[in-house]
Design an enzyme around this catalytic site. Structure first.
Site, PDB file in Angstrom:
ATOM      1  N   GLU A 262       0.836  -1.207   0.000  1.00 15.50           N
ATOM      2  CA  GLU A 262       0.000   0.000   0.000  1.00 15.50           C
ATOM      3  C   GLU A 262       0.871   1.259   0.000  1.00 15.50           C
ATOM      4  O   GLU A 262       0.557   2.244  -0.681  1.00 15.50           O
ATOM      5  CB  GLU A 262      -0.930   0.001   1.222  1.00 15.50           C
ATOM      6  CG  GLU A 262      -1.989  -1.088   1.191  1.00 15.50           C
ATOM      7  CD  GLU A 262      -2.906  -0.955  -0.015  1.00 15.50           C
ATOM      8  OE1 GLU A 262      -3.509   0.117  -0.189  1.00 15.50           O
ATOM      9  OE2 GLU A 262      -2.996  -1.927  -0.789  1.00 15.50           O
ATOM     10  N   TRP A 265       2.140   1.622  -3.498  1.00 21.14           N
ATOM     11  CA  TRP A 265       1.099   2.202  -4.358  1.00 21.14           C
ATOM     12  C   TRP A 265       1.121   3.732  -4.240  1.00 21.14           C
ATOM     13  O   TRP A 265       0.998   4.454  -5.240  1.00 21.14           O
ATOM     14  CB  TRP A 265      -0.287   1.688  -3.955  1.00 21.14           C
ATOM     15  CG  TRP A 265      -0.755   0.478  -4.684  1.00 21.14           C
ATOM     16  CD1 TRP A 265      -0.875  -0.790  -4.196  1.00 21.14           C
ATOM     17  CD2 TRP A 265      -1.206   0.397  -6.057  1.00 21.14           C
ATOM     18  NE1 TRP A 265      -1.361  -1.642  -5.167  1.00 21.14           N
ATOM     19  CE2 TRP A 265      -1.571  -0.940  -6.308  1.00 21.14           C
ATOM     20  CE3 TRP A 265      -1.324   1.331  -7.082  1.00 21.14           C
ATOM     21  CZ2 TRP A 265      -2.053  -1.371  -7.552  1.00 21.14           C
ATOM     22  CZ3 TRP A 265      -1.801   0.920  -8.322  1.00 21.14           C
ATOM     23  CH2 TRP A 265      -2.154  -0.422  -8.543  1.00 21.14           C
ATOM     24  N   TRP A 294     -20.086  11.331 -20.994  1.00 22.64           N
ATOM     25  CA  TRP A 294     -20.582  11.214 -19.628  1.00 22.64           C
ATOM     26  C   TRP A 294     -21.986  11.801 -19.493  1.00 22.64           C
ATOM     27  O   TRP A 294     -22.381  12.667 -20.261  1.00 22.64           O
ATOM     28  CB  TRP A 294     -19.637  11.947 -18.661  1.00 22.64           C
ATOM     29  CG  TRP A 294     -18.234  11.438 -18.666  1.00 22.64           C
ATOM     30  CD1 TRP A 294     -17.143  12.057 -19.198  1.00 22.64           C
ATOM     31  CD2 TRP A 294     -17.753  10.205 -18.114  1.00 22.64           C
ATOM     32  NE1 TRP A 294     -16.020  11.295 -19.014  1.00 22.64           N
ATOM     33  CE2 TRP A 294     -16.360  10.159 -18.345  1.00 22.64           C
ATOM     34  CE3 TRP A 294     -18.365   9.144 -17.440  1.00 22.64           C
ATOM     35  CZ2 TRP A 294     -15.572   9.098 -17.932  1.00 22.64           C
ATOM     36  CZ3 TRP A 294     -17.577   8.090 -17.024  1.00 22.64           C
ATOM     37  CH2 TRP A 294     -16.192   8.069 -17.269  1.00 22.64           C
ATOM     38  N   ASN A 329     -11.072   1.963   2.577  1.00 23.74           N
ATOM     39  CA  ASN A 329     -10.422   1.847   1.266  1.00 23.74           C
ATOM     40  C   ASN A 329     -11.189   0.972   0.288  1.00 23.74           C
ATOM     41  O   ASN A 329     -11.330   1.314  -0.899  1.00 23.74           O
ATOM     42  CB  ASN A 329      -9.001   1.283   1.441  1.00 23.74           C
ATOM     43  CG  ASN A 329      -8.090   2.228   2.201  1.00 23.74           C
ATOM     44  OD1 ASN A 329      -8.457   3.360   2.481  1.00 23.74           O
ATOM     45  ND2 ASN A 329      -6.903   1.758   2.540  1.00 23.74           N
ATOM     46  N   TRP A 347     -15.964  10.995 -13.773  1.00 20.20           N
ATOM     47  CA  TRP A 347     -15.200  10.682 -12.566  1.00 20.20           C
ATOM     48  C   TRP A 347     -14.608  11.921 -11.916  1.00 20.20           C
ATOM     49  O   TRP A 347     -14.360  11.942 -10.705  1.00 20.20           O
ATOM     50  CB  TRP A 347     -14.093   9.670 -12.872  1.00 20.20           C
ATOM     51  CG  TRP A 347     -13.099  10.116 -13.906  1.00 20.20           C
ATOM     52  CD1 TRP A 347     -13.162   9.923 -15.254  1.00 20.20           C
ATOM     53  CD2 TRP A 347     -11.865  10.822 -13.687  1.00 20.20           C
ATOM     54  NE1 TRP A 347     -12.064  10.471 -15.891  1.00 20.20           N
ATOM     55  CE2 TRP A 347     -11.253  11.028 -14.939  1.00 20.20           C
ATOM     56  CE3 TRP A 347     -11.227  11.297 -12.540  1.00 20.20           C
ATOM     57  CZ2 TRP A 347     -10.041  11.696 -15.103  1.00 20.20           C
ATOM     58  CZ3 TRP A 347     -10.010  11.966 -12.686  1.00 20.20           C
ATOM     59  CH2 TRP A 347      -9.426  12.154 -13.958  1.00 20.20           C
ATOM     60  N   TRP A 370      -9.188   7.161  -8.427  1.00 19.94           N
ATOM     61  CA  TRP A 370     -10.355   7.411  -9.283  1.00 19.94           C
ATOM     62  C   TRP A 370     -10.122   6.926 -10.704  1.00 19.94           C
ATOM     63  O   TRP A 370     -10.999   6.322 -11.327  1.00 19.94           O
ATOM     64  CB  TRP A 370     -10.720   8.901  -9.259  1.00 19.94           C
ATOM     65  CG  TRP A 370     -11.670   9.198  -8.156  1.00 19.94           C
ATOM     66  CD1 TRP A 370     -11.389   9.653  -6.900  1.00 19.94           C
ATOM     67  CD2 TRP A 370     -13.089   9.015  -8.196  1.00 19.94           C
ATOM     68  NE1 TRP A 370     -12.524   9.759  -6.155  1.00 19.94           N
ATOM     69  CE2 TRP A 370     -13.591   9.386  -6.930  1.00 19.94           C
ATOM     70  CE3 TRP A 370     -13.987   8.581  -9.170  1.00 19.94           C
ATOM     71  CZ2 TRP A 370     -14.953   9.326  -6.613  1.00 19.94           C
ATOM     72  CZ3 TRP A 370     -15.341   8.525  -8.863  1.00 19.94           C
ATOM     73  CH2 TRP A 370     -15.809   8.896  -7.599  1.00 19.94           C
TER      74      TRP A 370
END
Length: 440
Positions: A262, A265, A294, A329, A347, A370
């Protein structure tokens, strides 16, 4: 400013590193030739954009600054606290003090990069050295590269290379305490209050700036279940640097490879932002995804924001976010996927909402997450992978404990029907994505 000195000084500019211990830039500042004066600027370019004047993040920063000042006072030192636009502040500072050098730690966000470039020019005209140091990451943007010398855009090979390179040299702490005698002795700085800056103090029980080894030992088994206290909640401390990344990585290597991943990341997304700054300016990492048509439906977006979608796990997550500025998370992935794929809403709307609400908001991680959920980012979930919120709830909240905590009307006549059918939404999403990618 109440600091009165004609002595030549070094300034250390605190930003995302609100601690004295194991602070790279502060360490190098304290080893410079001149006595060190710490500085913090409450940046109006950032604060003026915050519509919520009871923003707990501002209280967190203010408290962290107060803690720093308390530490500095034990060393007979203090901190310059400024409120304003950084370029104006720096123009005033260079006229007020005899500054030899300025040290700070690198911030990789687009706004920060441009701001620092402009500050560099102001200092250069006065012959003042401006030095930036790596502190908030183990490896910055050009330190982990492929064998061809290019930036990794897929996490797994990046993490493998990261682990191969990481050793005790990179994880050793900067011994700032050895040099604290090099702070300029002074006291009496008057500090603007939160009220002076237009903000209110928020009573909030912030998580501690540490992760227990016991939690890490169970992290792999418990982190995906939102009803359990299985995540670290360390994000806000990483964001504002009240904890050292080197300390956390040492702890993770000893107790949890999953937690270490993590942290990697986080570094992966930081180097993506640094090398591909367009992702921090509202653009998809994968350009064809900017062709998606969208649905800009404000009523549907409002239901998502308020946690009234009729999908219990989504609603629980959004209500948790709205109530305490945190979302588990696993649930962040589900709520993000729901907005972009079930509702087919841009988004960027969701990214901006998270940025407004999350106490641990970090541009690189928020954008990365995202775009991953949407399918437009690096190493993203393929666009045809669409989370089923009902199945996710059954798997990760099987007793509905998390859902019932945040959605008390769940299971009653007051709880709304699903605002969109999963099968229909999936098919609509696949068609919209395919049409865009065929063009791209």
């Amino acid at each position: 400013m109440s600091l009165k000195t004609k002595e030549k000084i070094t300034l250390f500019w605190f930003r995302r590193d609100l601690r004295l211990q194991d602070n790279a830039g502060l360490y190098y500042a304290l080893r410079s030739e001149y006595p060190v004066v710490p500085l913090f600027i409450f940046d109006r370019n950032i604060l003026d954009d915050l519509e919520e004047k009871r923003d707990a993040r501002v209280t967190f920063i203010y408290q962290a600054i107060q803690n720093l000042r308390d530490e500095l006072k034990t060393l007979d030192a203090d901190m310059l606290i400024e409120y304003g636009y950084p370029l104006e502040v720096w123009r005033k500072l260079v006229e007020t003090y005899d500054i030899a050098e300025v040290y700070t730690n690198t911030d990789y966000e687009p706004y920060a990069t441009e701001r620092d470039r402009d500050v560099y020019q102001i200092l250069k005209k006065k012959g003042i050295v401006f030095k930036t140091c790596k502190d908030q990451v183990i490896f910055d943007k050009q330190e982990i590269l492929t064998s061809q010398g290019s930036t990794y855009t897929v996490f797994t090979p990046y993490s493998r290379a990261w682990k191969e390179k990481c050793n005790d040299f990179y994880l050793s702490s900067y011994p700032t305490r050895k040099y604290t005698g090099n702070f300029l002795p002074w006291k009496g700085q008057s500090v603007p209050s939160l009220a002076d800056m237009g903000f209110q103090v928020v009573a909030y029980d912030f998580p501690p700036a540490r992760v227990s080894s016991a939690l890490l030992e169970k992290y792999d088994q418990e982190r995906d279940f939102p009803a359990m206290e299985g995540t670290s909640r360390i994000g806000i401390h990483l964001r504002f640097g009240t904890v050292s990344i080197r300390k956390l990585v040492r702890q993770a290597r000893e107790h949890s490879q999953t937690f270490l991943n993590e942290l990697i990341w986080r570094e992966f997304y930081q180097q993506i932002l640094a090398n591909f700054p367009h992702v921090g300016k509202g653009e998809a990492f994968r350009k064809p995804y900017d062709h998606i048509k969208w649905r800009y439906d404000e009523a549907d977006f409002k239901k998502w924001c308020e946690g009234k979608t009729g999908y219990p796990l989504v609603d629980a997550g959004m209500r948790q976010l709205n109530a305490i500025g945190f979302m588990h998370n696993r649930v962040r992935m589900v709520t993000a996927s729901f907005l972009a794929k079930h509702l087919l809403i841009d988004w960027r709307w969701g990214e901006a909402y998270f940025a407004e609400k999350l106490l641990d908001y970090d541009l690189a991680a928020n954008n990365g997450g995202w775009q991953w959920a949407t399918g437009s980012g690096t190493d993203a979930a393929p666009y045809f992978r669409i989370f089923n919120p009902t199945a996710q709830a059954e798997k990760f909240d099987p007793k509905n404990e998390y859902i019932r905590k945040w959605v008390p009307e769940f299971g009653t006549a007051d709880y709304p029907e699903p605002m969109v059918d999963h099968k229909m939404a999936r098919e609509r999403c696949l068609k919209a994505y395919k049409d865009a990618l065929d063009k791209g």
